[in-house]
Design a protein around this motif. Structure first.
Motif, PDB file in Angstrom:
ATOM      1  N   THR A 207     119.900  73.747  29.551  1.00 35.14           N
ATOM      2  CA  THR A 207     119.057  73.789  28.302  1.00 35.14           C
ATOM      3  C   THR A 207     117.602  73.774  29.082  1.00 35.14           C
ATOM      4  OG1 THR A 207     118.199  72.687  26.227  1.00 35.14           O
ATOM      5  CG2 THR A 207     118.787  71.470  28.203  1.00 35.14           C
ATOM      6  N   ASN A 208     116.769  73.944  28.306  1.00 32.65           N
ATOM      7  CA  ASN A 208     115.343  73.716  28.716  1.00 32.65           C
ATOM      8  C   ASN A 208     115.111  72.353  29.205  1.00 32.65           C
ATOM      9  OD1 ASN A 208     112.325  73.199  28.344  1.00 32.65           O
ATOM     10  ND2 ASN A 208     112.332  74.903  27.386  1.00 32.65           N
ATOM     11  N   TYR A 209     114.298  72.507  30.513  1.00 38.32           N
ATOM     12  CA  TYR A 209     114.111  71.384  31.182  1.00 38.32           C
ATOM     13  C   TYR A 209     113.848  69.981  30.270  1.00 38.32           C
ATOM     14  CZ  TYR A 209     109.076  71.887  31.290  1.00 38.32           C
ATOM     15  OH  TYR A 209     107.822  72.076  30.817  1.00 38.32           O
ATOM     16  N   TYR A 210     113.037  70.319  29.448  1.00 41.21           N
ATOM     17  CA  TYR A 210     112.418  69.043  28.625  1.00 41.21           C
ATOM     18  C   TYR A 210     113.491  68.634  27.710  1.00 41.21           C
ATOM     19  CZ  TYR A 210     111.018  72.252  24.925  1.00 41.21           C
ATOM     20  OH  TYR A 210     110.995  72.910  23.920  1.00 41.21           O
ATOM     21  N   ALA A 211     114.639  69.185  27.455  1.00 43.26           N
ATOM     22  CA  ALA A 211     115.532  69.030  26.545  1.00 43.26           C
ATOM     23  C   ALA A 211     116.859  68.437  27.257  1.00 43.26           C
ATOM     24  CB  ALA A 211     116.007  69.966  25.663  1.00 43.26           C
ATOM     25  N   ARG A 212     116.744  68.209  28.361  1.00 45.17           N
ATOM     26  CA  ARG A 212     118.034  67.638  29.156  1.00 45.17           C
ATOM     27  C   ARG A 212     118.391  66.164  28.900  1.00 45.17           C
ATOM     28  NH1 ARG A 212     116.156  69.771  35.085  1.00 45.17           N
ATOM     29  NH2 ARG A 212     116.127  72.095  34.851  1.00 45.17           N
ATOM     30  N   GLU A 213     117.564  65.467  28.774  1.00 40.40           N
ATOM     31  CA  GLU A 213     118.201  63.876  28.642  1.00 40.40           C
ATOM     32  C   GLU A 213     118.647  63.839  26.961  1.00 40.40           C
ATOM     33  OE1 GLU A 213     114.907  60.989  29.287  1.00 40.40           O
ATOM     34  OE2 GLU A 213     114.947  61.801  31.342  1.00 40.40           O
TER      35      GLU A 213
ATOM     36  N   THR B 132     121.760  78.526  28.142  1.00 41.47           N
ATOM     37  CA  THR B 132     120.696  78.945  29.086  1.00 41.47           C
ATOM     38  C   THR B 132     119.575  77.840  29.078  1.00 41.47           C
ATOM     39  OG1 THR B 132     119.260  80.024  27.743  1.00 41.47           O
ATOM     40  CG2 THR B 132     121.217  81.513  28.118  1.00 41.47           C
ATOM     41  N   ALA B 133     118.954  78.095  30.072  1.00 36.57           N
ATOM     42  CA  ALA B 133     117.797  77.366  30.161  1.00 36.57           C
ATOM     43  C   ALA B 133     116.716  77.738  29.369  1.00 36.57           C
ATOM     44  CB  ALA B 133     117.389  77.255  31.838  1.00 36.57           C
ATOM     45  N   GLY B 134     115.531  77.586  29.656  1.00 36.77           N
ATOM     46  CA  GLY B 134     114.294  77.807  28.569  1.00 36.77           C
ATOM     47  C   GLY B 134     114.091  79.245  28.571  1.00 36.77           C
TER      48      GLY B 134
ATOM     49  N   SER C 242     112.403  77.642  39.929  1.00 34.37           N
ATOM     50  CA  SER C 242     112.975  76.994  38.691  1.00 34.37           C
ATOM     51  C   SER C 242     111.868  76.261  37.972  1.00 34.37           C
ATOM     52  CB  SER C 242     114.039  76.170  38.987  1.00 34.37           C
ATOM     53  OG  SER C 242     113.820  74.766  39.391  1.00 34.37           O
ATOM     54  N   ALA C 243     112.068  75.744  36.785  1.00 39.47           N
ATOM     55  CA  ALA C 243     111.256  74.860  36.312  1.00 39.47           C
ATOM     56  C   ALA C 243     111.098  73.459  37.052  1.00 39.47           C
ATOM     57  CB  ALA C 243     111.787  74.227  34.877  1.00 39.47           C
ATOM     58  N   ASP C 244     112.023  73.064  37.690  1.00 34.05           N
ATOM     59  CA  ASP C 244     112.033  71.864  38.421  1.00 34.05           C
ATOM     60  C   ASP C 244     111.061  71.975  39.847  1.00 34.05           C
ATOM     61  OD1 ASP C 244     113.977  70.398  37.017  1.00 34.05           O
ATOM     62  OD2 ASP C 244     115.199  71.775  37.868  1.00 34.05           O
ATOM     63  N   ASP C 245     110.641  73.049  40.122  1.00 30.81           N
ATOM     64  CA  ASP C 245     109.692  73.390  41.276  1.00 30.81           C
ATOM     65  C   ASP C 245     108.200  73.399  40.960  1.00 30.81           C
ATOM     66  OD1 ASP C 245     111.872  73.540  42.967  1.00 30.81           O
ATOM     67  OD2 ASP C 245     112.291  75.838  42.648  1.00 30.81           O
TER      68      ASP C 245
ATOM     69  N   ILE D 139     101.293  69.748  30.666  1.00 31.75           N
ATOM     70  CA  ILE D 139     100.674  70.548  29.832  1.00 31.75           C
ATOM     71  C   ILE D 139     101.533  71.140  28.863  1.00 31.75           C
ATOM     72  CG2 ILE D 139      99.228  72.715  29.595  1.00 31.75           C
ATOM     73  CD1 ILE D 139      98.180  72.085  32.153  1.00 31.75           C
ATOM     74  N   ILE D 140     102.726  71.608  29.227  1.00 30.84           N
ATOM     75  CA  ILE D 140     103.693  72.134  28.401  1.00 30.84           C
ATOM     76  C   ILE D 140     104.183  71.416  27.542  1.00 30.84           C
ATOM     77  CG2 ILE D 140     105.928  73.276  28.254  1.00 30.84           C
ATOM     78  CD1 ILE D 140     103.885  74.959  29.210  1.00 30.84           C
TER      79      ILE D 140
END
Length: 226
Positions: A119-125, A148-150, A190-193, A201-202
Motif C-alpha cells: 500500500t502507500n507508505y503512509y498507510a502501512r501501519e 499496489t503502493a502509492g 522507493s518512497a522509503d529512500d 511535507i506529504i
C-alpha cells in the motif's frame, strides 16, 4: 470482462486513471465508474472530477473490482455503504485490485485479513492493524487480490494484472501503447529512500486536504444525479 472502478469524494485522479489506462485496453474490457450515487465525483485537488454513471445498487457483480485511494479514502473506511459494496463484489470477483490507500478501504471491509499486501507508505501501519501482512513492494499478489503502493504504482500493478489475465505479449503491447517507460529526474528507488522532511511535507498536505474536504464541499461538483 467488466471492470468496476470505485469513485468517492476526494479520490486521487491518477490512482483511478493510471490503472484504467492499462486495464481498459484489455480485449473485451468494459469499464464502469461507480459511486454511492450517480454524480460528478470531485478528486482530491478539487479542480477535476469524474462521472460515476452507476451507483452501488446497479452493480450486481464484476470481474475486476478496482479501488483507488486518495485523501477521501479515510472517510470511506467507516462508510458502511461502501464497505458492504466492496464485500459484495469481492465475493464473486475474479480479481480485486487496490491502489495506494485504496488498500486501506479494502482492509476496512475485512477482506485482507491474513493476506500479504502492499500500500502507500503512509498507510502501512493502518493496513497492518486491520489484519494484513504488509510488505514494501511496488505491487503484490495474494490469490485474486492485487495491491499496489502509492498512486503511480497503480500503472505497474495494472500491467502486472494485465499479464496475468491476457498474457505477456498483450501486456507489453499495452505498455508500449501508453509509452510507459519511466525515467524520473530523481534517483530515489522507493518512497522509503526519500528524505524524512519530504515525507513530512506529504503527510501535512494529505492531512490538510482531508480536513478541507471534510469541512466544505466544492459547489462546482454538487451536480444533480446523472
Amino acid at each position: 470482462m467488466r471492470i468496476s472502478v470505485l469513485l468517492f469524494d476526494g479520490f486521487t485522479m491518477l490512482d483511478a486513471v493510471g490503472g484504467y489506462a492499462v486495464l481498459g485496453w484489455l480485449p473485451g474490457a468494459e469499464v464502469e465508474f461507480v459511486a454511492e450515487r450517480k454524480t460528478i465525483v470531485a478528486d482530491d485537488l478539487r479542480s477535476g472530477g469524474m462521472a460515476a454513471w452507476r451507483d452501488y445498487s446497479e452493480v450486481e457483480s464484476t470481474d475486476i473490482l478496482y479501488v483507488p485511494g486518495g485523501p477521501g479514502g479515510r472517510p470511506q473506511m467507516t462508510n458502511e455503504a461502501t464497505l458492504a459494496f466492496i464485500r459484495r463484489l469481492h465475493e464473486t470477483s475474479t480479481w480485486t485490485f487496490g491502489v495506494c490507500n485504496g488498500v486501506e478501504i479494502l482492509a476496512a471491509a475485512g477482506i485482507l485479513k491474513g493476506k500479504t499486501v502492499t500500500t502507500n507508505y503512509y498507510a502501512r501501519e493502518s493496513v497492518a492493524s486491520l489484519g494484513a501482512h504488509v510488505v514494501p513492494d511496488r505491487y503484490r499478489r495474494d490469490g485474486k487480490i492485487v495491491t499496489t503502493a502509492g498512486v503511480s504504482a497503480g500503472i505497474d500493478g495494472a500491467l502486472y494484472l494485465a499479464r496475468l489475465i491476457a498474457g505477456e505479449e498483450i501486456a507489453k503491447t499495452i505498455q508500449l501503447g501508453i509509452e510507459y517507460y519511466p525515467h524520473p529526474p530523481f534517483s530515489y528507488g522507493s518512497a522509503d529512500d526519500a528524505p524524512a522532511h519530504i515525507h513530512d511535507i506529504i503527510r501535512a498536505a494529505e492531512g490538510a486536504t482531508l480536513e478541507a474536504q471534510m469541512n466544505a464541499k466544492d459547489p462546482r461538483f454538487l451536480q444533480p444525479s446523472l
